[in-house]
Design an enzyme around this catalytic site. Structure first.
Site, PDB file in Angstrom:
ATOM      1  N   GLU A 150       0.828  -1.215   0.000  1.00  0.00           N
ATOM      2  CA  GLU A 150       0.000   0.000   0.000  1.00  0.00           C
ATOM      3  C   GLU A 150       0.861   1.262   0.000  1.00  0.00           C
ATOM      4  O   GLU A 150       1.608   1.498   0.947  1.00  0.00           O
ATOM      5  CB  GLU A 150      -0.905   0.037   1.234  1.00  0.00           C
ATOM      6  N   GLU A 249     -11.769   2.952   6.052  1.00  0.00           N
ATOM      7  CA  GLU A 249     -10.646   3.327   6.908  1.00  0.00           C
ATOM      8  C   GLU A 249     -10.642   4.848   7.044  1.00  0.00           C
ATOM      9  O   GLU A 249      -9.878   5.548   6.395  1.00  0.00           O
ATOM     10  CB  GLU A 249      -9.319   2.830   6.317  1.00  0.00           C
TER      11      GLU A 249
END
Length: 271
Positions: A150, A249
């Protein structure tokens, strides 16, 4: 075309509930069928298993351990001299993933060492990351687990994080060349570093293994004030027939459940 699926990141949502395991019950009560988390390693694994079994929730994603947070670590995958610790952390992540039947692990790259210039250590860190990702790919393939990398933005969130753009991540994935190591698209980070989201989603969609969302710049609910049109972005993913979960998130502006109307609104309008 299948509807989009959302999972609650319980490291960010339901934080009004101090007990981490109880957040699983809260997420399911709020309508989520799946959860993800950054780090579960301070929790009793048996308690997490009991919560998963009692609720039937799917655990979608966990991260590898960050390392020594007090010393400034945030992952070890690309950090010089920390290869043995990365492998130990991967073993721990695999232990939790097996127990929770979790099929995705975010293999955190880590930060440029303090005192080092990013450009001076870039090649070495990339080589170490590729080496560690190849090792992880072999370990994860035995378990049917996908590894994810990520990019985290270096403009606001973490100036020293090594992996900071989808372009850098895609180049690394090409060098690794393993089908079970994929790209984790956090829309918040992508927008801050590069924008151009429609093009980048289309370009990198074949290697995207997971998606996370939050509004920019506040990192709050997707329908909060900000610069992203999530109705458009979510429909773009749906048009690409994205089959995975979308991780929520973000930092709720108030109590988590009070801010979940955007999911119901999107699902109603997208039918």
């Amino acid at each position: 075309m299948a509807p989009l699926k959302f999972c609650a990141n319980i490291s960010w949502l339901f934080t009004e509930i101090p007990d981490f395991t109880q957040r699983i019950y809260a997420a399911v009560s709020a309508g989520f069928q799946a959860v993800e988390a950054a780090w579960l390693y301070d929790c009793d694994l048996q308690e997490l298993q009991r919560a998963r079994e009692a609720t039937g929730v799917e655990v979608v994603l966990i991260n590898t351990p960050p390392g020594d947070v007090k010393a400034g670590d945030l992952g070890l995958g690309a950090v010089p001299g920390r290869e043995a610790e990365f492998r130990q952390g991967l073993d721990l992540a695999l232990k939790y993933a097996r127990a929770l039947d979790c099929k995705r692990i975010h293999l955190m790259a880590g930060r440029v060492p303090v005192g080092s210039h990013r450009m001076a250590v870039a090649k070495e860190m990339e080589a170490i990351f590729v080496q560690n990702l190849n090792y992880a790919a072999d370990m994860l393939s035995k378990e049917g687990i996908t590894g994810l990398i990520e990019p985290i933005n270096t403009r606001i969130t973490d100036p020293r994080y090594f992996l900071d753009s989808p372009h850098q991540a895609a180049a690394i994935l090409e060098k690794v060349g393993k089908p079970n190591i994929k790209l984790q698209m956090d829309v918040f980070h992508w927008q801050i570093m590069d924008g151009n989201l429609t093009h980048n989603i289309h370009k990198y969609f074949p290697i995207i293994g997971h998606v996370q969302i939050a509004q920019v710049p506040g990192r709050n609910e997707p329908d909060s004030a900000g610069e992203l049109d999530y109705s458009y972005l979510l429909n773009t993913l749906k048009d690409h027939d994205y089959q995975g979960y979308i991780g929520c998130e973000y930092k709720p502006l108030g109590f988590t459940e009070e801010g979940l109307g955007w999911i119901r609104e999107y699902c109603t309008h997208s039918k």
